[in-house]
Design an enzyme around this catalytic site. Structure first.
Site, mmCIF file in Angstrom:
data_model
loop_
_atom_site.group_PDB
_atom_site.id
_atom_site.type_symbol
_atom_site.label_atom_id
_atom_site.label_comp_id
_atom_site.label_asym_id
_atom_site.label_seq_id
_atom_site.Cartn_x
_atom_site.Cartn_y
_atom_site.Cartn_z
ATOM 1 N N LYS A 66 0.959 -1.199 0.034
ATOM 2 C CA LYS A 66 0.058 0.034 -0.136
ATOM 3 C C LYS A 66 0.712 1.306 -0.179
ATOM 4 O O LYS A 66 1.911 1.316 0.789
ATOM 5 C CB LYS A 66 -0.810 0.111 1.216
ATOM 6 C CG LYS A 66 -2.022 1.223 1.344
ATOM 7 C CD LYS A 66 -3.036 0.851 2.446
ATOM 8 C CE LYS A 66 -3.880 2.003 2.528
ATOM 9 N NZ LYS A 66 -4.823 1.923 3.623
ATOM 10 N N SER A 141 -9.946 2.070 2.507
ATOM 11 C CA SER A 141 -9.019 2.841 1.869
ATOM 12 C C SER A 141 -7.946 2.059 0.948
ATOM 13 O O SER A 141 -7.301 2.588 -0.142
ATOM 14 C CB SER A 141 -8.104 3.945 2.492
ATOM 15 O OG SER A 141 -7.166 3.327 3.403
ATOM 16 N N SER A 165 -10.434 -0.082 6.700
ATOM 17 C CA SER A 165 -9.665 0.058 5.290
ATOM 18 C C SER A 165 -9.071 -1.099 4.834
ATOM 19 O O SER A 165 -8.777 -1.253 3.630
ATOM 20 C CB SER A 165 -8.552 1.149 5.276
ATOM 21 O OG SER A 165 -9.315 2.426 5.159
HETATM 22 N N1 GLN Z 1 -13.382 4.534 5.988
HETATM 23 C C1 GLN Z 1 -12.901 4.762 7.115
HETATM 24 C C2 GLN Z 1 -12.531 6.152 7.007
HETATM 25 O O1 GLN Z 1 -12.494 6.796 5.915
HETATM 26 C C3 GLN Z 1 -11.525 4.114 7.337
HETATM 27 C C4 GLN Z 1 -10.331 4.453 6.793
HETATM 28 C C5 GLN Z 1 -9.048 3.708 7.157
HETATM 29 O O2 GLN Z 1 -9.249 2.524 7.932
HETATM 30 N N2 GLN Z 1 -8.076 4.031 6.628
HETATM 31 O O3 GLN Z 1 -12.032 6.871 7.897
#
Ligand code: GLN
Length: 481
Positions: A66, A141, A165
């Protein structure tokens, strides 16, 4: 991931992975593909194998990283404009551990900029497409990492999970995605989102691979003082261990509680309602039936505080985001706006041009909830809710060993469907964020498909430090798929 068996060379494996990575370019999975670097490392592994030298447990295994993990290979951008041109001088601890075992990074994967989002549409590079339906989102994400594994480009990929995410994109693409206990894997060298909930984890095609990666990547790190003992040590704390002192293997490594010690599986009453897609509820029901037929007891849990988790998360996380993103000023990292007359202008223009709208929204919310007039009403209140959630999980694990819930309220949605509606996007995280607030582990597992052929994911949630037995337990569900 058996590689060093001399039947296949590392070069061959890496060449195949790189070929696929280029073939699938239209999915927009990678922000950088390291053809030359990966092949060079593969040659070196083959040379060492030929010379009879020891190679690691991941020798020659191609993986995707990532793009918020720091390494000198390529730019580390976190899919944000403001980090374009940033070459890291350091290597994240997790990456160093994987590479010490011979894993070969073939490329960096796309994400929502700074990991803010649930669809990978907030990326400066544009969205990644779902592995099963190109008109749908990959989830986020860590969308790029999930799709890289789902399309079989790589054996595994890294992810970060601050509020879902890893688990949500895993469930959207039919692969395993693990968010360990907070502190299990070092966060050193990973672009910070919200330091009190950020977790490092993986995407794999099997629980066995997850187990191997966790045993390699976890453990104490002097560069991240929140890190815990290693994975094996962690598991000894699991409430379901058959004896208070866990057994050790022949070399004295403590062994995790065996899955046969798991008897009671909890389901959360609050998640069984119309806001969750009917096909996902059906998948959960059929897994419960299966568990019952195997002799497990299904326990219904009342967890009323969970309905406040999302609200608390979207106060605590932006507060930490605002603080963590204050370091990007155009002076030290990556992109710098050239349109400024003075220093303040440089900061302002760089941040204005460099952040995505969702990054700015979180900076605004974060600074608001931390401001002196509102701190008690918002941040402090959210911190109290967080404590309630922690307690609620502790209580739940007095009556069950693991909890089984959906990962997200719906399968992969259409590109563009939620990206202009922040609240609809935040609702995606309804069932994932409470784990991060409580620091407990969660493993997203594939659980069939919808009538349209979209993957469904469920998550197994365990008490803190139950990581190894949780992954072991997933093997039981895997066998019955
Ligand atoms: N979707 C969640 C957010 O927008 C989680 C993001 C993540 O885990 N990096 O905060």
């Amino acid at each position: 991931m058996k590689v060093a068996n001399k039947k296949v060379t590392a070069v061959r494996l890496v060449e195949d992975a790189l070929k696929k990575a280029h073939e699938f370019e239209d999915y927009n999975i990678f922000t950088f593909i390291d053809d030359a670097g990966a092949l060079k490392k593969a040659c070196e592994i083959d040379r060492r194998i030929a010379a009879g030298e020891e190679v690691g447990r991941l020798a020659g295994v191609p993986y995707a990283l990532k793009d918020n993990f720091l390494t000198p290979a390529g730019e580390t951008t976190a899919s944000a404009h403001i980090l374009q041109g940033f070459n890291s001088p350091i290597t994240a601890t997790a990456v160093a551990k994987l590479e010490a075992e011979g894993a070969i990074m073939i490329g960096r994967t796309n994400l929502d900029a700074f990991a803010h989002g649930s669809s990978t549409e907030n990326s400066y590079f544009g969205p990644t497409l779902n592995a099963y339906d190109k008109s749908r989102v990959a989830g986020g994400s860590s969308g790029g990492s999930a799709v890289a594994v789902a399309l079989d480009i790589v054996e595994f990929a890294t992810g970060t999970d601050t509020g879902g995410s890893i688990r949500q994109p895993a469930s959207f693409n039919g692969v395993y995605g693990f968010k360990p206990t907070y502190g299990c894997i070092s966060r050193y060298g990973v672009v910070a989102m919200a330091s009190s909930t950020d977790c490092i984890g993986f995407f794999t095609k099997s629980p066995d691979d997850m187990d191997l990666l966790m045993s390699i990547a976890s453990g104490k790190d002097s560069k991240d003082l929140t890190t815990l003992d290693d994975y094996y040590g962690l598991s000894t704390g699991h409430a379901t261990a058959s004896s208070p002192t866990s057994p050790t293997d022949s070399v004295g490594v403590p062994q995790a509680a065996s899955p046969v010690d798991v008897h009671r599986i909890g389901v959360v009453k609050e998640f069984d309602n119309e806001s969750v897609d009917a096909e996902i509820r059906k998948a959960l029901e059929s897994k419960c039936k299966l568990l019952k037929s195997k002799g497990y007891e299904i326990v219904e849990l009342d967890m009323p505080a969970l309905k406040y988790a999302l609200a608390a998360y979207y106060i605590i996380v932006p507060a930490e985001v605002a603080s963590n993103l204050s370091r990007y000023d155009g002076v030290r990292y990556g992109f710098r706006s050239e349109n400024s007359k003075d220093l303040n202008g440089l900061y302002e223009n760089t941040r204005e041009e460099g952040f995505m709208p969702e990054n700015k929204r979180r900076i605004m919310i974060g600074n608001f909830v931390l401001s002196s007039g509102f701190y008690d009403a918002y941040f402090l209140k959210a911190a109290k809710v967080r404590t309630l959630i922690i307690k609620e999980y502790e209580k739940a694990f007095e009556t069950c060993d693991f909890i089984l819930t959906p990962v997200a309220p719906n399968p992969a949605f259409k590109l563009g469907e939620k990206v202009n509606d922040p609240v609809a996007m935040y609702l995606e995280d309804l069932m994932s964020v409470s784990l991060n607030l409580a620091g407990v582990p969660g493993l997203a597992i594939p659980a069939g498909k919808t009538a349209k052929g979209l993957p469904i994911g469920l998550q197994i949630v365990g008490p803190r430090r139950s990581d190894k037995s949780l992954i072991e337990f997933a093997k039981i569900l895997e066998d019955e798929e």
